[in-house]
Design a protein around this motif. Sequence first.
Motif, PDB file in Angstrom:
ATOM      1  N   MET A 397      16.016   6.699   1.754  1.00 23.21           N
ATOM      2  CA  MET A 397      14.572   6.416   1.680  1.00 23.21           C
ATOM      3  C   MET A 397      14.231   5.300   2.657  1.00 23.21           C
ATOM      4  O   MET A 397      13.241   5.353   3.365  1.00 23.21           O
ATOM      5  CB  MET A 397      14.208   5.911   0.274  1.00 23.21           C
ATOM      6  N   GLU A 398      15.071   4.285   2.686  1.00 25.46           N
ATOM      7  CA  GLU A 398      14.803   3.155   3.586  1.00 25.46           C
ATOM      8  C   GLU A 398      15.036   3.548   5.031  1.00 25.46           C
ATOM      9  O   GLU A 398      14.296   3.145   5.918  1.00 25.46           O
ATOM     10  CB  GLU A 398      15.698   1.970   3.213  1.00 25.46           C
ATOM     11  N   ARG A 399      16.064   4.353   5.259  1.00 23.19           N
ATOM     12  CA  ARG A 399      16.374   4.769   6.625  1.00 23.19           C
ATOM     13  C   ARG A 399      15.196   5.579   7.203  1.00 23.19           C
ATOM     14  O   ARG A 399      14.905   5.504   8.382  1.00 23.19           O
ATOM     15  CB  ARG A 399      17.650   5.612   6.601  1.00 23.19           C
ATOM     16  N   TYR A 400      14.518   6.327   6.354  1.00 24.11           N
ATOM     17  CA  TYR A 400      13.364   7.101   6.811  1.00 24.11           C
ATOM     18  C   TYR A 400      12.055   6.333   6.615  1.00 24.11           C
ATOM     19  O   TYR A 400      10.981   6.906   6.668  1.00 24.11           O
ATOM     20  CB  TYR A 400      13.312   8.449   6.081  1.00 24.11           C
ATOM     21  N   HIS A 401      12.142   5.037   6.379  1.00 26.13           N
ATOM     22  CA  HIS A 401      10.970   4.135   6.304  1.00 26.13           C
ATOM     23  C   HIS A 401       9.950   4.562   5.260  1.00 26.13           C
ATOM     24  O   HIS A 401       8.769   4.738   5.558  1.00 26.13           O
ATOM     25  CB  HIS A 401      10.266   4.034   7.662  1.00 26.13           C
ATOM     26  N   ILE A 402      10.391   4.693   4.049  1.00 26.13           N
ATOM     27  CA  ILE A 402       9.476   5.152   2.998  1.00 26.13           C
ATOM     28  C   ILE A 402       8.306   4.197   2.805  1.00 26.13           C
ATOM     29  O   ILE A 402       7.194   4.614   2.495  1.00 26.13           O
ATOM     30  CB  ILE A 402      10.245   5.392   1.669  1.00 26.13           C
ATOM     31  N   THR A 403       8.532   2.905   3.038  1.00 24.36           N
ATOM     32  CA  THR A 403       7.451   1.937   2.786  1.00 24.36           C
ATOM     33  C   THR A 403       6.339   2.035   3.837  1.00 24.36           C
ATOM     34  O   THR A 403       5.266   1.476   3.638  1.00 24.36           O
ATOM     35  CB  THR A 403       7.988   0.496   2.763  1.00 24.36           C
ATOM     36  N   ASP A 404       6.588   2.736   4.946  1.00 17.72           N
ATOM     37  CA  ASP A 404       5.531   2.913   5.944  1.00 17.72           C
ATOM     38  C   ASP A 404       4.457   3.898   5.484  1.00 17.72           C
ATOM     39  O   ASP A 404       3.375   3.950   6.056  1.00 17.72           O
ATOM     40  CB  ASP A 404       6.118   3.429   7.273  1.00 17.72           C
ATOM     41  N   CYS A 405       4.768   4.693   4.464  1.00 20.33           N
ATOM     42  CA  CYS A 405       3.831   5.733   4.017  1.00 20.33           C
ATOM     43  C   CYS A 405       2.555   5.093   3.492  1.00 20.33           C
ATOM     44  O   CYS A 405       2.599   4.155   2.703  1.00 20.33           O
ATOM     45  CB  CYS A 405       4.479   6.586   2.929  1.00 20.33           C
TER      46      CYS A 405
ATOM     47  N   PRO B 301      12.339   8.971  12.176  1.00 16.69           N
ATOM     48  CA  PRO B 301      11.072   8.434  12.671  1.00 16.69           C
ATOM     49  C   PRO B 301      11.183   6.945  12.942  1.00 16.69           C
ATOM     50  O   PRO B 301      11.925   6.236  12.278  1.00 16.69           O
ATOM     51  CB  PRO B 301      10.107   8.681  11.511  1.00 16.69           C
ATOM     52  N   ARG B 302      10.417   6.480  13.938  1.00 13.40           N
ATOM     53  CA  ARG B 302      10.484   5.046  14.238  1.00 13.40           C
ATOM     54  C   ARG B 302       9.696   4.269  13.193  1.00 13.40           C
ATOM     55  O   ARG B 302       8.816   4.805  12.526  1.00 13.40           O
ATOM     56  CB  ARG B 302       9.935   4.783  15.638  1.00 13.40           C
ATOM     57  N   ARG B 303      10.043   3.026  13.064  1.00 13.92           N
ATOM     58  CA  ARG B 303       9.363   2.175  12.095  1.00 13.92           C
ATOM     59  C   ARG B 303       8.029   1.754  12.680  1.00 13.92           C
ATOM     60  O   ARG B 303       7.952   1.382  13.848  1.00 13.92           O
ATOM     61  CB  ARG B 303      10.233   0.958  11.816  1.00 13.92           C
TER      62      ARG B 303
END
Lengths: 443, 311
Positions: A397-405, B301-303
């Motif tokens: 989840m973190e690797r795919y940047h879940i918090t960016d959603c 995906p990029r951050r």
Amino acid sequence: MKRSFSGGIHPPTSKDLTKDKPIKILGAPPKVVIPLKQHIGAVCDPVVQIGERVKKGQLIGESAAFVSAPVHSSVSGTVSDICLYDHPSGVKTPAIIIENDGLDEYDESIKPYGDYNKLTKEEIVAAMKKAGMVGMGGATFPTHVKFSPPPDKKIDTLIINGAECEPYLTSDHREMLEKPRGVIDGVRIMLKVLELPKGYIAVEDNKTDAANALKNAAGKDPSIEIVVLKTKYPQGSEKQLIKVITGREVPSGKLPADVGTLVSNIDTCIAMSEVMARGVPLIRRVITVSGSGVNNPGNFSVAIGTSFREVFEAAGGLKEDVKKVIMGGPMMGQAQYSLDAPVIKGTSGLIALKERDVQLYNEMPCVRCGKCSRGCPMKLSPLYLALYSRNLNFEQMERYHITDCIECGSCSFVCPSKRNPVQYIRVGKALLAAEKSKGKEKK
Amino acid sequence: MEKLVISSSPHIQSSQHIIKIMRDVLIALLFPLAAGIYYFGINALITVAVSVFSAVLFEFLWNIINKKPQTAGDLSAAVTGMLLGLCLPPTVPFWIPVCGSFFAIIIAKQLYGGLGHNFINPALAGRGFLLASWPLIMTTFVAPFDGVTSATPLALLKAGEQSATLEALFMGNVGGCIGETSALAILIGALYLVIKRVIPIEGPLVYIASAGLFALLFGGGSGIDGFLFHILSGGLLFGAFFMLTDYVTTPSTRRGMIIAAALCGFITALIRVKGGYPEGVTYAILIVNVVSPLLDKYIVPRRYGRKGVSK
């Protein structure tokens, strides 16, 4: 070509139902319910007692916390109860119930501030707080907090959000058309508080009439630029708006102030100018009442605390087979369980849908078509975020940047398998946050 | 008023649906099928029909035997059967499509969990299985209209003989698989899918360009004619628009798709020009199917907003 962000979706706008309906002012109902929490931050404590007589605009609840916004009575009358009451958030919340005496007596303390140019910025911010102003686009962040950034964060860009990208909603559109001067005055006041030379008003290109009205009202004022953007959801999302206008990206967990920007809403802007001109706190707002389940859709100015039921009655009543009522737009709004819940400061619209529009599909397997990734305005891979949320795989989840959603729901809108990635992601975010705080406790 | 429905947002959804997408693919495939019937006669239609019917039947029986929800109606098995039938030679005995469908539906798709869980394209897996098991039947082609046994343009090229004209290749008037010979019919079907937004266009384009360029690079021809010969012959166009665009077995990101397509072109050209087979589309796409999960795994995906922000 008009400016826009990459990704995004084009849902049917459904705005024709109400976009030509002028704002109609509804009288306050016999009883109003004023929740003590209508904002992000601390719940207010009541400052009136049961049986006490209150006047219109009188302070009835406040909190000592900085991040909070006071609430005021939207009628004159008698406090009949202070209790837990149905709330649009879905959770019963403390509220003050006031029986309207119909006299419309204003509180004595209410008087116009007069020319804002004669006030200091601190005085204006204090006025915002006193008036209980919050972001009226739906997020309801207290306005005075937003306009008091910490000294190390220099704001250099003010953006007024007139995109109104949610389907059905037309209240901002109508307000820009009918009260363009209010918008422009509001921008000028905000610019004064921020000590900035220039502000932007962003409008989608399906509202060029509103953009023109604003341009006329602004005249040759070089401090205001009206930016017309492509109609696309979620154009009115704060992060997308900032990216389009300034090229800057607000990282997850940060505020627009961290990239030197401040975004405010059209309603908030008009409220700002009205507070200055009349001194009346935030006790009314404009909402769109629409959807297939409403007999006479329209735009209404309603007293805060009016029940959803009364609002729908004013719009010709609900049709018989209404299956769902949403507060806000259909993309990010909340389904309502009770028509007794009141209109609050963050109610931008009420939408009632008939059974045929309430889509409940069976989930089919994810075929990894990638339509969600292409539609994601944050360029994430919702399919994998949803998968890992489902599997409780926190590392991925973190690797795919879940918090960016940003939870705009574009992925769930486009999914041809009728899955609901955004809901899995919401749950995943909450579980990840819980997991992290658990980890901290151990340390 | 009855009780209100409570559900999480969004409260509206697009009209797209997997079954509609499958239906659109079937519609698009009618064009190559029509060309196949035109050139190779009624046998082509029967072969494809047997293939579709047996694929749907295997899906149906699998669900019955395993007491699973019935998915035979979701059209995905029909699409698999149609794709398999169209990439068979027009003269195969009718048990060939039945065996191919069995392998495609049961082995390649259902044993891995059904729709969305297979790691290789079922139709191509079926074809690969048939090609390896009955190579003679699977590489015996006939000339259009007269039914006389003839080699495909790619096989002729490999043998160093005079091959078909570009015009014949474009129209489909050459020996080959039922749905693969007519570039024109494939392009019409593909255009339909692009307009319906069923398939993104960049994958197929990159694949076609990559295969053509690498074929020239490996010495499989020269100039614009050599390039066009390679992209118009064999199953390249059919594979590009109908196989490499399979959602399940190709990367989900645009970047991943472009890398996969370029790689696929490279492998196709390598097999065609340097390998033992005259044609390499089937195995190239199967190899790329296997690589796709890796591409999805490593293309993250990029951050958002990581640059230029104070902590």
